[in-house]
Design a protein around this motif. Structure first.
Motif, PDB file in Angstrom:
ATOM      1  N   ARG A  76       0.543   4.574   7.938  1.00  0.00           N
ATOM      2  CA  ARG A  76      -0.304   5.036   6.826  1.00  0.00           C
ATOM      3  C   ARG A  76      -0.248   6.562   6.704  1.00  0.00           C
ATOM      4  N   ASP A  77      -0.293   7.234   7.847  1.00  0.00           N
ATOM      5  CA  ASP A  77      -0.246   8.695   7.834  1.00  0.00           C
ATOM      6  C   ASP A  77       1.080   9.204   7.298  1.00  0.00           C
ATOM      7  N   LEU A  78       2.181   8.586   7.730  1.00  0.00           N
ATOM      8  CA  LEU A  78       3.501   8.996   7.244  1.00  0.00           C
ATOM      9  C   LEU A  78       3.615   8.773   5.737  1.00  0.00           C
ATOM     10  N   ALA A  79       3.106   7.633   5.263  1.00  0.00           N
ATOM     11  CA  ALA A  79       3.185   7.328   3.837  1.00  0.00           C
ATOM     12  C   ALA A  79       2.333   8.275   3.004  1.00  0.00           C
ATOM     13  N   SER A  80       1.228   8.764   3.580  1.00  0.00           N
ATOM     14  CA  SER A  80       0.383   9.699   2.840  1.00  0.00           C
ATOM     15  C   SER A  80       1.050  11.065   2.694  1.00  0.00           C
ATOM     16  N   ARG A  81       1.954  11.388   3.609  1.00  0.00           N
ATOM     17  CA  ARG A  81       2.624  12.694   3.572  1.00  0.00           C
ATOM     18  C   ARG A  81       3.970  12.657   2.864  1.00  0.00           C
ATOM     19  N   ASP A  82       4.546  11.475   2.693  1.00  0.00           N
ATOM     20  CA  ASP A  82       5.867  11.371   2.066  1.00  0.00           C
ATOM     21  C   ASP A  82       5.893  10.103   1.222  1.00  0.00           C
ATOM     22  N   ARG A  83       5.966  10.279  -0.101  1.00  0.00           N
ATOM     23  CA  ARG A  83       5.941   9.132  -1.006  1.00  0.00           C
ATOM     24  C   ARG A  83       7.176   8.263  -0.871  1.00  0.00           C
ATOM     25  N   ALA A 326      -0.629  -8.361   3.931  1.00  0.00           N
ATOM     26  CA  ALA A 326      -2.038  -7.988   3.870  1.00  0.00           C
ATOM     27  C   ALA A 326      -2.254  -6.670   3.133  1.00  0.00           C
ATOM     28  N   GLU A 327      -1.240  -5.804   3.152  1.00  0.00           N
ATOM     29  CA  GLU A 327      -1.420  -4.467   2.579  1.00  0.00           C
ATOM     30  C   GLU A 327      -0.061  -3.872   2.238  1.00  0.00           C
ATOM     31  N   THR A 328      -0.001  -3.149   1.129  1.00  0.00           N
ATOM     32  CA  THR A 328       1.187  -2.361   0.798  1.00  0.00           C
ATOM     33  C   THR A 328       0.750  -0.940   0.455  1.00  0.00           C
ATOM     34  N   ILE A 329       1.613   0.017   0.760  1.00  0.00           N
ATOM     35  CA  ILE A 329       1.319   1.432   0.513  1.00  0.00           C
ATOM     36  C   ILE A 329       2.511   2.063  -0.190  1.00  0.00           C
ATOM     37  N   ASN A 330       2.221   2.837  -1.229  1.00  0.00           N
ATOM     38  CA  ASN A 330       3.217   3.549  -2.027  1.00  0.00           C
ATOM     39  C   ASN A 330       4.093   2.619  -2.853  1.00  0.00           C
ATOM     40  N   PHE A 331       3.581   1.435  -3.170  1.00  0.00           N
ATOM     41  CA  PHE A 331       4.247   0.545  -4.113  1.00  0.00           C
ATOM     42  C   PHE A 331       3.466   0.610  -5.412  1.00  0.00           C
ATOM     43  N   ALA A 332       3.916   1.454  -6.324  1.00  0.00           N
ATOM     44  CA  ALA A 332       3.196   1.644  -7.577  1.00  0.00           C
ATOM     45  C   ALA A 332       3.303   0.389  -8.422  1.00  0.00           C
ATOM     46  N   PRO A 333       2.205  -0.060  -9.038  1.00  0.00           N
ATOM     47  CA  PRO A 333       2.260  -1.262  -9.889  1.00  0.00           C
ATOM     48  C   PRO A 333       3.060  -0.998 -11.149  1.00  0.00           C
ATOM     49  N   GLU A 334       3.800  -2.011 -11.585  1.00  0.00           N
ATOM     50  CA  GLU A 334       4.572  -1.922 -12.821  1.00  0.00           C
ATOM     51  C   GLU A 334       4.012  -2.943 -13.808  1.00  0.00           C
TER      52      GLU A 334
END
Length: 345
Positions: A76-83, A326-334
């Motif tokens: 989560r921390d890595l994803a918050s710093r790099d999209r 259960a969870e995805t991060i940095n997957f923008a909805p289309e």
């Protein structure tokens, strides 16, 4: 709501989550993660410059396979710093190949590279694979020239490689166990359409590749943590390879049963002749016991082979998903055409 990766309808899941558009990166790097908290920071430190140097852009899809340590928190921390870092988190552990399959489902790149999180295969070797793909190869595998694994792991790997070379005739990979591999988009999309509940991805990809190649890659001792492949998992992998890519074991059991039956009839005739010539003392009771035990063992062996195939059928007909996200991060909805879609994290 958690989302399912179901082998019954893989196209539906991917279309809604990761449409392939011109905006996507050229390369997707899929990394399964299971209890790798000690390696993730170093993995990102080494992977980021490699992604920076890839023409056309790159994304890293890290799939947390139900880790029990701080792996998901670090991701989560890595994803918050790099999209470019995209995270998929399972609700529990489903296994390495289920995690890789989920990453393939969500990938957007024209080329997909798979890599382990344990840093035994160096991320710096990814450009080697991409260069070979640029030559027109559909699947490029890494070959660990100087392996740092234990003698038992090397022995087990040799058996798997030998088995797969016999099953996949015409495909002469020396190292199917190396996770550092590259697949072109047509091969990935073909694998996504497969409905197998459990499979071995490097072997499955070879079913859809026209040209394959192998390049030497580095291999290091595990930086931290321990291997997730136990003796039981290696045995299960062998069974999956036998039953997932060929029906030869069934034919072998049939042929063996026929030969044993013929030999048993011949031996029975020989004992009858000996009894007529030498009398009852020549029955060879213990010999009969030995033959009986052999026949019983052969029958149970054949039943075990048949059971492996029936078990795969049982898993398949239930149509349960390969994994639950259960969870995805940095997957923008289309948004789909004609209606608004509910955003997801």
């Amino acid at each position: 709501m958690p989302r399912l990766f179901s082998p019954k309808a893989p196209m539906t899941v991917v279309t809604s989550a990761a449409p392939r558009t011109a905006r996507g990166p050229r390369v997707s790097i899929v990394i399964p993660v299971f209890n790798e908290e000690q390696n993730l920071a170093e993995l990102y430190r080494r992977l980021a410059p490699v992604m920076d140097g890839i023409a056309g852009g790159a994304e890293a899809i890290l799939v947390d396979d139900g880790s029990a340590d701080r792996s998901l928190e670090i991701l989560r921390d890595l994803a918050s710093r790099d999209r470019r870092v995209r995270v998929i988190s399972f609700n529990r552990n489903y296994g390495q190949h289920a995690a890789v399959f989920a990453g393939l489902e969500m990938s957007r790149g024209a080329v997909v590279v798979t890599l382990d999180a344990d840093l035994q295969n160096p991320p710096e070797d990814i450009p080697k694979l991409l260069a070979k793909v640029a030559e027109g190869f559909d699947v490029v595998g890494g070959w660990r020239e100087d392996r740092k694994d234990t003698p038992f792991r090397r022995f087990a790997s040799r058996q798997v490689n030998s088995l797969l070379r016999r099953i996949l005739r015409g495909v002469e990979f020396r190292d199917y166990g190396c996770m550092l591999r590259a697949y072109t988009r047509p091969v990935v999309d073909s694998m996504r359409m497969c409905e197998e509940r459990s499979t071995f991805i490097p072997a499955l990809a070879c079913q859809f590749a026209r040209r394959v190649a192998e390049v030497p890659v580095g291999h290091a001792d595990r930086a931290a943590g321990e291997s997730k492949y136990s003796l039981w998992k290696l045995f299960k992998l062998q069974a999956d390879l036998f039953t997932g890519f060929t029906s030869a074991p069934l034919r072998m059991a049939t042929i063996a049963g026929l030969l044993i039956a013929v030999l048993s009839v011949g031996f029975g005739g020989l004992l009858a002749i000996r009894r007529l010539i030498h009398g009852p003392e020549a029955e060879g009771l213990f010999t009969l016991f030995a033959i009986l035990f052999f026949l019983i063992g052969a029958v149970f062996f054949a039943l075990g082979i048949l059971g492996e195939y029936v078990g795969r059928i049982y898993d398949q007909v239930r149509h349960r998903p390969r994994s639950v996200v259960a969870e995805t991060i940095n997957f923008a909805p289309e948004p789909e055409a004609g209606r608004e879609r509910e955003p997801r994290t």
